[in-house]
Design a protein around this motif. Sequence first.
Motif, PDB file in Angstrom:
ATOM      1  N   VAL A 169       0.876  -1.167   0.000  1.00 29.25           N
ATOM      2  CA  VAL A 169       0.000   0.000   0.000  1.00 29.25           C
ATOM      3  C   VAL A 169       0.911   1.213   0.000  1.00 29.25           C
ATOM      4  CG1 VAL A 169      -2.049  -1.057   0.983  1.00 29.25           C
ATOM      5  CG2 VAL A 169      -0.258  -0.288   2.509  1.00 29.25           C
ATOM      6  N   SER A 170       0.504   2.306   0.553  1.00 25.65           N
ATOM      7  CA  SER A 170       1.358   3.491   0.567  1.00 25.65           C
ATOM      8  C   SER A 170       0.930   4.395   1.714  1.00 25.65           C
ATOM      9  CB  SER A 170       1.247   4.256  -0.763  1.00 25.65           C
ATOM     10  OG  SER A 170      -0.001   4.939  -0.854  1.00 25.65           O
ATOM     11  N   SER A 171       1.574   5.533   1.808  1.00 24.82           N
ATOM     12  CA  SER A 171       1.214   6.497   2.849  1.00 24.82           C
ATOM     13  C   SER A 171      -0.200   7.028   2.681  1.00 24.82           C
ATOM     14  CB  SER A 171       2.211   7.661   2.838  1.00 24.82           C
ATOM     15  OG  SER A 171       2.183   8.347   1.596  1.00 24.82           O
ATOM     16  N   GLN A 172      -0.817   6.784   1.515  1.00 27.43           N
ATOM     17  CA  GLN A 172      -2.204   7.207   1.317  1.00 27.43           C
ATOM     18  C   GLN A 172      -3.158   6.573   2.327  1.00 27.43           C
ATOM     19  OE1 GLN A 172      -3.708   7.640  -2.943  1.00 27.43           O
ATOM     20  NE2 GLN A 172      -1.984   6.240  -3.243  1.00 27.43           N
ATOM     21  N   MET A 173      -2.789   5.413   2.874  1.00 28.72           N
ATOM     22  CA  MET A 173      -3.694   4.740   3.802  1.00 28.72           C
ATOM     23  C   MET A 173      -3.936   5.555   5.064  1.00 28.72           C
ATOM     24  SD  MET A 173      -1.366   1.718   5.561  1.00 28.72           S
ATOM     25  CE  MET A 173      -2.479   1.563   6.973  1.00 28.72           C
ATOM     26  N   PHE A 174      -3.044   6.519   5.332  1.00 30.30           N
ATOM     27  CA  PHE A 174      -3.183   7.332   6.534  1.00 30.30           C
ATOM     28  C   PHE A 174      -3.887   8.660   6.288  1.00 30.30           C
ATOM     29  CE2 PHE A 174       0.853   4.910   7.269  1.00 30.30           C
ATOM     30  CZ  PHE A 174       0.356   4.080   8.255  1.00 30.30           C
ATOM     31  N   ASP A 175      -4.094   9.055   5.038  1.00 24.96           N
ATOM     32  CA  ASP A 175      -4.736  10.349   4.799  1.00 24.96           C
ATOM     33  C   ASP A 175      -5.771  10.277   3.677  1.00 24.96           C
ATOM     34  OD1 ASP A 175      -2.955  10.149   2.683  1.00 24.96           O
ATOM     35  OD2 ASP A 175      -2.301  12.248   2.788  1.00 24.96           O
ATOM     36  N   LEU A 176      -6.621   9.259   3.732  1.00 23.86           N
ATOM     37  CA  LEU A 176      -7.692   9.146   2.746  1.00 23.86           C
ATOM     38  C   LEU A 176      -8.586  10.382   2.799  1.00 23.86           C
ATOM     39  CD1 LEU A 176      -8.800   5.427   3.278  1.00 23.86           C
ATOM     40  CD2 LEU A 176      -7.254   6.323   1.542  1.00 23.86           C
ATOM     41  N   PRO A 177      -8.831  11.031   1.658  1.00 27.25           N
ATOM     42  CA  PRO A 177      -9.611  12.279   1.678  1.00 27.25           C
ATOM     43  C   PRO A 177     -11.098  12.071   1.902  1.00 27.25           C
ATOM     44  CG  PRO A 177      -9.042  11.693  -0.580  1.00 27.25           C
ATOM     45  CD  PRO A 177      -8.312  10.716   0.304  1.00 27.25           C
ATOM     46  N   GLU A 178     -11.609  10.849   1.655  1.00 26.93           N
ATOM     47  CA  GLU A 178     -13.047  10.633   1.753  1.00 26.93           C
ATOM     48  C   GLU A 178     -13.518  10.381   3.178  1.00 26.93           C
ATOM     49  OE1 GLU A 178     -11.254   6.616   0.382  1.00 26.93           O
ATOM     50  OE2 GLU A 178     -10.956   8.753   0.003  1.00 26.93           O
ATOM     51  N   ILE A 179     -12.585  10.223   4.111  1.00 27.40           N
ATOM     52  CA  ILE A 179     -12.974   9.997   5.506  1.00 27.40           C
ATOM     53  C   ILE A 179     -12.210  10.973   6.397  1.00 27.40           C
ATOM     54  CG2 ILE A 179     -13.422   7.545   5.097  1.00 27.40           C
ATOM     55  CD1 ILE A 179     -10.742   6.972   6.582  1.00 27.40           C
ATOM     56  N   ASN A 215      -9.495  11.095   8.580  1.00 30.87           N
ATOM     57  CA  ASN A 215      -8.401  10.147   8.723  1.00 30.87           C
ATOM     58  C   ASN A 215      -7.549  10.456   9.952  1.00 30.87           C
ATOM     59  OD1 ASN A 215      -6.183  12.020   7.869  1.00 30.87           O
ATOM     60  ND2 ASN A 215      -7.371  12.050   5.972  1.00 30.87           N
ATOM     61  N   VAL A 216      -6.531   9.630  10.173  1.00 29.99           N
ATOM     62  CA  VAL A 216      -5.734   9.747  11.391  1.00 29.99           C
ATOM     63  C   VAL A 216      -4.911  11.038  11.424  1.00 29.99           C
ATOM     64  CG1 VAL A 216      -3.756   8.424  10.484  1.00 29.99           C
ATOM     65  CG2 VAL A 216      -4.216   8.464  12.959  1.00 29.99           C
ATOM     66  N   THR A 217      -4.485  11.545  10.261  1.00 32.23           N
ATOM     67  CA  THR A 217      -3.740  12.810  10.273  1.00 32.23           C
ATOM     68  C   THR A 217      -4.653  13.976  10.605  1.00 32.23           C
ATOM     69  OG1 THR A 217      -3.979  13.272   7.890  1.00 32.23           O
ATOM     70  CG2 THR A 217      -2.145  11.874   8.559  1.00 32.23           C
ATOM     71  N   ASP A 218      -5.929  13.902  10.217  1.00 30.48           N
ATOM     72  CA  ASP A 218      -6.900  14.926  10.619  1.00 30.48           C
ATOM     73  C   ASP A 218      -7.051  14.951  12.134  1.00 30.48           C
ATOM     74  OD1 ASP A 218      -7.552  15.592   7.948  1.00 30.48           O
ATOM     75  OD2 ASP A 218      -9.058  14.013   7.856  1.00 30.48           O
ATOM     76  N   VAL A 219      -7.226  13.764  12.708  1.00 20.50           N
ATOM     77  CA  VAL A 219      -7.428  13.666  14.151  1.00 20.50           C
ATOM     78  C   VAL A 219      -6.213  14.182  14.905  1.00 20.50           C
ATOM     79  CG1 VAL A 219      -7.703  12.018  16.050  1.00 20.50           C
ATOM     80  CG2 VAL A 219      -9.098  11.783  13.992  1.00 20.50           C
ATOM     81  N   LEU A 220      -5.014  13.786  14.457  1.00 22.28           N
ATOM     82  CA  LEU A 220      -3.805  14.212  15.162  1.00 22.28           C
ATOM     83  C   LEU A 220      -3.516  15.697  14.944  1.00 22.28           C
ATOM     84  CD1 LEU A 220      -1.332  11.212  14.903  1.00 22.28           C
ATOM     85  CD2 LEU A 220      -3.074  11.744  16.621  1.00 22.28           C
ATOM     86  N   ALA A 221      -3.888  16.240  13.794  1.00 20.62           N
ATOM     87  CA  ALA A 221      -3.719  17.679  13.583  1.00 20.62           C
ATOM     88  C   ALA A 221      -4.561  18.457  14.584  1.00 20.62           C
ATOM     89  CB  ALA A 221      -4.100  18.053  12.157  1.00 20.62           C
ATOM     90  N   ASP A 222      -5.799  18.024  14.787  1.00 19.17           N
ATOM     91  CA  ASP A 222      -6.661  18.678  15.765  1.00 19.17           C
ATOM     92  C   ASP A 222      -6.140  18.510  17.184  1.00 19.17           C
ATOM     93  OD1 ASP A 222      -8.515  19.783  14.024  1.00 19.17           O
ATOM     94  OD2 ASP A 222      -9.788  18.006  14.023  1.00 19.17           O
TER      95      ASP A 222
END
Length: 356
Positions: free
Chosen positions: A48-58, A60-67
Motif C-alpha cells: 500500500v502506501s502512505s495514502q492509507m493514513f490520509d484518505l480524503p473521503e474519511i 483520517n488519522v492525520t486529521d485527528v492528530l492535527a486537531d
Amino acid sequence: MTNRLPARRDDRTDAEFRFRTADGIDLMLRRSGPSDAPAVLFVHGHGVSSQMFDLPEIRNVTDVLADAGYESWLLDWRGSSRLPYNESGHRYTLDDVALYDLPAAVEQVRRRIGDRPLFVVAHCIGALALASALTAGLLPGLAGVVAQGVFLTPKVSGSSRVRVLLGSELIGGRVTHLDSDFRKVGLWSKRTLLYAALSRKGECPDPTCRMVHHGWGMGSKLFEHDHLDPRTHDRLADLFGAIPLSMLPHLRQMELARAVVRFNLDDERYAALPENALDSAGRIDCPVLLLSGSRNEAWPGANKLCHEVLAEREPALDVRYVEVPSYGHLDTFIGRGAALDVFGHIADFLDERCGR
C-alpha cells in the motif's frame, strides 16, 4: 478514550520531501499538520502506501492528530505502491527496510523538527520492520511507538501459513510480483489462471477486492467490508499496488520462529540487526502501544501474544495492548468510523507521553 470526531480539516499545509537511503533507494516523506508540534512518523504496510493514513473521503488519522496538536510525517518506504520497486529493481527483504529505510526516514524528520518529540506509528509489515530496527538500537530516543496488527511475534492463520509456504516455494522463483488490480490481467495473460485461482473465493463480487484479500491477505480478510466507505472500496485498485513475492521467504521464516528474525544471516552488511528481535526486546527504549482489531484475520492474536510474552520476558518495558472491537486489520486505519473507534487510542497514548 477521548472522543475525536470534529469535522475533517482542510487548512493544513503539506510538503513533500525526497531522500535517498544508504543503499541507493529513493524514498518519499510528506509532512502535514501544525508546525512546531510533536511529530509522528507513519509507516505503512507492504504494497500500500502512505495514502492509507490520509484518505480524503474519511476523517483520517492525520486529521485527528492535527486537531490534537501533532505534526504528521508520512513515509513511503521501498514497499510503497507509489514507488516502482515492487515491480522492478532488485529484490529486498524486511532487513533492508529495517536497516536502511526507517533509520534514514527518522534522520530526515529529526533534521527538520530539531529536538521536538518524535513518535512512530507503524502498520503490519512496517511494524515488523520497526521491531527489527528498534531492537537493533537504530532508532534511539523515540518518544513512543504504536504497532498495529503485529510487532515482535508474527502469527498467522493455518491457511495463511500454507499460502506463504506455497508462494515462497512454488511461485516465488518463477514470478516476481502479482498485480492487485484484476483489470490489469486480462483474459490472455500467462497469469490469468493464477489470478483466477487467487480471487475465486469471497463474498464481495469485486475481483480486485477478492484479489486483495487472497493476495495481500494470504487468504484472510484484510478488512471488514461494512467498515469501509463505499468510495474507499471503489478505489482499492488505486490503494493497493503490486504484490512482490520476494518478501515471502522472509515472512515464512518469521512465522515459523514466531519472532522477527534476520533473513540475511551470512551477509555482513546486515550484522547490525539482531538474529532474533524478540531476544533483543530489552533494547527498546520507549513506551509501546500494541493495537489490533478483534477480528484481525491477517495476524490473529499476534499483538495480544506479543504483550503477554513481553510482560513475562521484559517486565520493565512500558508495553500496553488495546483491542478494538469488531475491527479487522486494515480498517483500523482506512475504516470510515476509525476516527471515533480507533484513532482516539493513538492520540491518548501520544498525549500521555507528552504530558498533556
